[in-house]
Motif scaffolding. Structure first.
Motif, PDB file in Angstrom:
ATOM      1  N   UNK A 222     111.225  99.852  12.932  1.00  0.00           N
ATOM      2  CA  UNK A 222     111.377  99.922  14.204  1.00  0.00           C
ATOM      3  C   UNK A 222     110.383 100.780  15.028  1.00  0.00           C
ATOM      4  N   UNK A 223     109.894 100.317  16.136  1.00  0.00           N
ATOM      5  CA  UNK A 223     108.834 101.079  16.820  1.00  0.00           C
ATOM      6  C   UNK A 223     109.494 101.515  18.179  1.00  0.00           C
ATOM      7  N   UNK A 224     108.736 102.283  18.971  1.00  0.00           N
ATOM      8  CA  UNK A 224     108.971 102.649  20.534  1.00  0.00           C
ATOM      9  C   UNK A 224     109.260 101.702  20.998  1.00  0.00           C
ATOM     10  N   UNK A 225     108.499 100.773  21.213  1.00  0.00           N
ATOM     11  CA  UNK A 225     108.355  99.390  22.125  1.00  0.00           C
ATOM     12  C   UNK A 225     109.004  98.262  21.521  1.00  0.00           C
ATOM     13  N   UNK A 226     109.361  98.267  20.141  1.00  0.00           N
ATOM     14  CA  UNK A 226     109.879  96.984  19.508  1.00  0.00           C
ATOM     15  C   UNK A 226     109.952  97.278  18.176  1.00  0.00           C
TER      16      UNK A 226
END
Length: 122
Positions: free
Chosen positions: A107-111
């Motif tokens: 999981x990333x900050x934007x997606x």
């Protein structure tokens, strides 16, 4: 004896509540997309739409103005092996073989990131 029954019931409710929280934490929801481009001549957009344990992958590829759209429905599961996170896709369509299987996941900050490709949440 009556207090013991209440205590056991409270412990059971607490355990069931904790299990339900853990079960909900291993799912993704929403739509995520990534687009690639080759000098404006060719390109592709891949979109993953997650709902419960189901996933739909839609791919739109274009070459010199001609477009082709494909969509595949299947299931997914998030797993952890040896400290690394993976996503496992299962599709019933032989045309979706390149999307079947186990891929690295984060999981990333934007997606989300699948197999090193970042897909932004829509």
């Amino acid at each position: 004896m009556k207090n013991l029954k209440k205590f056991v019931a409270l412990v059971m409710i607490t355990v069931l509540f904790c299990i339900s929280l853990v079960a909900c934490g291993n799912k993704i929801s929403g739509t995520y997309s990534a687009t690639g481009d080759l000098f404006g001549v060719a390109g592709a957009t891949t979109t993953y739409k997650f709902s419960g344990s189901k996933v739909t992958v839609s791919v739109t590829a274009s070459v010199l103005g001609f477009e082709k759209n494909n969509s595949y429905e299947g299931t997914y599961e998030l797993i952890e092996e040896e400290g690394k996170d993976y996503i496992v896709f299962t599709f019933g369509d032989s045309d979706a073989d390149s999307y079947d299987g186990k891929f690295t996941f984060a999981k990333t900050e934007n997606g989300i990131k699948i197999a090193g490709v970042e897909y932004k949440k829509q």
